[in-house]
Design a protein around this motif. Sequence first.
Motif, mmCIF file in Angstrom:
data_model
loop_
_atom_site.group_PDB
_atom_site.id
_atom_site.type_symbol
_atom_site.label_atom_id
_atom_site.label_comp_id
_atom_site.label_asym_id
_atom_site.label_seq_id
_atom_site.Cartn_x
_atom_site.Cartn_y
_atom_site.Cartn_z
ATOM 1 N N SER A 1 11.835 -16.048 -15.193
ATOM 2 C CA SER A 1 11.917 -14.840 -13.860
ATOM 3 C C SER A 1 12.888 -15.463 -12.793
ATOM 4 O O SER A 1 13.461 -16.407 -12.817
ATOM 5 C CB SER A 1 10.439 -14.545 -13.429
ATOM 6 N N SER A 2 13.307 -14.404 -11.979
ATOM 7 C CA SER A 2 14.094 -14.680 -10.851
ATOM 8 C C SER A 2 13.393 -15.629 -9.766
ATOM 9 O O SER A 2 13.795 -16.352 -9.195
ATOM 10 C CB SER A 2 14.651 -13.512 -10.136
ATOM 11 N N MET A 3 12.043 -15.776 -10.077
ATOM 12 C CA MET A 3 11.513 -16.683 -9.222
ATOM 13 C C MET A 3 11.132 -18.092 -9.769
ATOM 14 O O MET A 3 10.984 -19.128 -9.192
ATOM 15 C CB MET A 3 9.845 -16.186 -8.913
ATOM 16 N N ALA A 4 11.125 -18.062 -11.306
ATOM 17 C CA ALA A 4 10.709 -19.178 -12.197
ATOM 18 C C ALA A 4 11.587 -19.538 -13.211
ATOM 19 O O ALA A 4 11.492 -18.831 -14.098
ATOM 20 C CB ALA A 4 9.331 -19.558 -12.568
ATOM 21 N N SER A 5 12.842 -20.120 -13.276
ATOM 22 C CA SER A 5 13.865 -20.445 -14.022
ATOM 23 C C SER A 5 13.377 -20.506 -15.515
ATOM 24 O O SER A 5 14.075 -20.341 -16.547
ATOM 25 C CB SER A 5 14.985 -21.019 -13.649
ATOM 26 N N ASN A 6 12.273 -21.280 -15.532
ATOM 27 C CA ASN A 6 11.872 -21.707 -17.180
ATOM 28 C C ASN A 6 10.518 -21.130 -17.270
ATOM 29 O O ASN A 6 9.706 -21.602 -18.018
ATOM 30 C CB ASN A 6 11.805 -23.174 -17.310
ATOM 31 N N VAL B 1 1.560 -9.511 -21.275
ATOM 32 C CA VAL B 1 2.198 -10.001 -20.409
ATOM 33 C C VAL B 1 2.179 -9.762 -18.757
ATOM 34 O O VAL B 1 1.072 -8.796 -18.678
ATOM 35 C CB VAL B 1 3.946 -9.438 -20.491
ATOM 36 N N ASN B 2 2.424 -10.609 -17.921
ATOM 37 C CA ASN B 2 1.800 -10.200 -16.464
ATOM 38 C C ASN B 2 3.130 -9.196 -16.102
ATOM 39 O O ASN B 2 4.098 -9.682 -15.439
ATOM 40 C CB ASN B 2 1.996 -11.611 -15.670
ATOM 41 N N GLU B 3 2.601 -7.908 -16.004
ATOM 42 C CA GLU B 3 3.877 -7.073 -15.763
ATOM 43 C C GLU B 3 3.839 -6.848 -14.337
ATOM 44 O O GLU B 3 4.939 -6.150 -13.771
ATOM 45 C CB GLU B 3 3.430 -5.725 -16.429
ATOM 46 N N GLY B 4 3.022 -7.489 -13.580
ATOM 47 C CA GLY B 4 3.162 -7.783 -11.995
ATOM 48 C C GLY B 4 4.671 -8.274 -11.694
ATOM 49 O O GLY B 4 5.252 -8.069 -10.599
ATOM 50 N N ASN B 5 4.992 -9.058 -12.612
ATOM 51 C CA ASN B 5 6.124 -9.861 -12.398
ATOM 52 C C ASN B 5 7.508 -9.111 -12.825
ATOM 53 O O ASN B 5 8.809 -9.481 -12.898
ATOM 54 C CB ASN B 5 6.199 -11.342 -13.141
ATOM 55 N N TYR B 6 7.327 -7.824 -13.248
ATOM 56 C CA TYR B 6 8.494 -6.965 -14.090
ATOM 57 C C TYR B 6 9.652 -6.998 -13.366
ATOM 58 O O TYR B 6 10.671 -7.452 -13.959
ATOM 59 C CB TYR B 6 7.973 -5.475 -14.209
ATOM 60 N N ILE B 7 9.845 -6.985 -11.880
ATOM 61 C CA ILE B 7 11.165 -6.816 -11.435
ATOM 62 C C ILE B 7 11.691 -7.995 -11.443
ATOM 63 O O ILE B 7 12.903 -8.051 -11.384
ATOM 64 C CB ILE B 7 11.207 -6.175 -9.956
ATOM 65 N N HIS B 8 11.257 -9.214 -11.603
ATOM 66 C CA HIS B 8 11.707 -10.451 -11.633
ATOM 67 C C HIS B 8 12.180 -10.774 -13.128
ATOM 68 O O HIS B 8 12.933 -11.961 -13.105
ATOM 69 C CB HIS B 8 10.638 -11.360 -11.187
ATOM 70 N N GLN C 1 16.875 -8.869 -17.985
ATOM 71 C CA GLN C 1 16.801 -7.533 -18.616
ATOM 72 C C GLN C 1 16.299 -7.372 -20.166
ATOM 73 O O GLN C 1 15.779 -6.324 -20.363
ATOM 74 C CB GLN C 1 18.364 -7.116 -18.569
ATOM 75 N N GLY C 2 16.450 -8.319 -20.714
ATOM 76 C CA GLY C 2 16.039 -8.291 -22.288
ATOM 77 C C GLY C 2 14.519 -8.121 -22.162
ATOM 78 O O GLY C 2 14.067 -7.221 -23.085
ATOM 79 N N VAL C 3 13.759 -8.785 -21.445
ATOM 80 C CA VAL C 3 12.358 -8.598 -21.219
ATOM 81 C C VAL C 3 11.910 -7.014 -20.746
ATOM 82 O O VAL C 3 11.149 -6.582 -21.499
ATOM 83 C CB VAL C 3 11.470 -9.872 -20.402
ATOM 84 N N LYS C 4 12.615 -6.628 -19.640
ATOM 85 C CA LYS C 4 12.473 -5.429 -19.203
ATOM 86 C C LYS C 4 12.643 -4.333 -20.263
ATOM 87 O O LYS C 4 11.809 -3.379 -20.651
ATOM 88 C CB LYS C 4 13.256 -5.077 -18.082
ATOM 89 N N ASP C 5 13.844 -4.413 -21.089
ATOM 90 C CA ASP C 5 13.979 -3.570 -22.006
ATOM 91 C C ASP C 5 12.914 -3.580 -23.328
ATOM 92 O O ASP C 5 12.481 -2.742 -23.753
ATOM 93 C CB ASP C 5 15.327 -3.763 -22.772
#
Length: 336
Positions: A267-272, A212-219, A222-226
């Motif tokens: 992500s919060s930058m790309a909804s799909n 996964v591209n973890e650079g996008n983590y903050i975006h 929650q389920g993916v972060k977990d």
Amino acid sequence: MHKKNKTLGEFIIENQDSFQYSSGELSKLINAIRLACKVVNHEVNKAGLVDILGAAGDTNIQGESQQKLDVLANEKFIQTLKNREIVCGIASEEEDDFISINSNDEKHQNKYVVLIDPLDGSSNIDVNVSVGTIFSIYRRVTPVGTPVTLDDFLQPGREQVAAGYIVYGTSTMLVYTTGYGVNGFTLNPAIGTFYLSHPDMEFPESGTIYSVNEGNYIHFPQGVKDYIKYCQQEEGDRPYTSRYIGSLVSDFHRNMIKGGIYLYPKSSMASNGKLRLLYECNPMAFIAEQANGKASNGYGRILDIEPTQLHQRVPFFCGSKKMVEKAEEFMKASNS
Ligand code: AHM
Ligand code: MG
């Protein structure tokens, strides 16, 4: 169990009868794709010479303008399929609209449409890292001899009759399914022949790699972060190993051989998310399921999504069955 060492040509002939509709048309189409692969492979392998032969945008010595490799791959694929008059329509990630091929001519009885991502992994093209080609084949739903329409392309992934990818890696491999398992063929470049090197490929039930591209983590939801935190925890066979090439085909290929999960969430930058349902996710999902793996948008099966647009994007979770199920559990638990 298929025996190793036969050529792709032999394999296609031997397995023709097991196709759902064995008119030979699908075999011819796979053969045309095999040819297109070799042409694109030749171009990809010359990529490092671009500084010598002229960069994209320049004009070469014959007065032809140099093209970017993804544009060139797109042209080569479309040209090869068009010349062989083997499909009635093509849709490509590189084209705004689908292309109709003599489909309104009564003489042309071709039943299949092809969807392609001619060169996927664009960020890797100029840096000598693996890229791939992805293809997906459907039977048209409108009558033969009439022009193809958008409906012929907007079919759910479960209707695919074949799908595959080519990975231009340390060696070039073509991996495909016609709905009877997944087989991988390696190109012997000296003689230009693909040999069956990976018969009956299967994802291990579970694995220890997450991609996964973890650079996008903050975006991420929650389920993916977990789930990512879960992958990193120390317990049992965890922490898992993180491996991300940034080239879907290569990440998928490695995970299928070793066991792992690939995620491109919303992500919060790309909804799909980023990946395209028709050119990337559906074909890879079909291959994954045929290889005992699983593909989900985080909540349900990719292959059951009813497409609404040619270039629509969808979140993608794909790989070893147990790992994808675990990620879905986290999505559900956090109501992401
Ligand atoms: P592309 O079609 O522009 O090449 O994008 C698709 C690629 C995938 O192969 C890869 O997994 C992903 O984009 C990488 O994206 P990112 O750089 O955002 O991680
Ligand atoms: Mg792509």
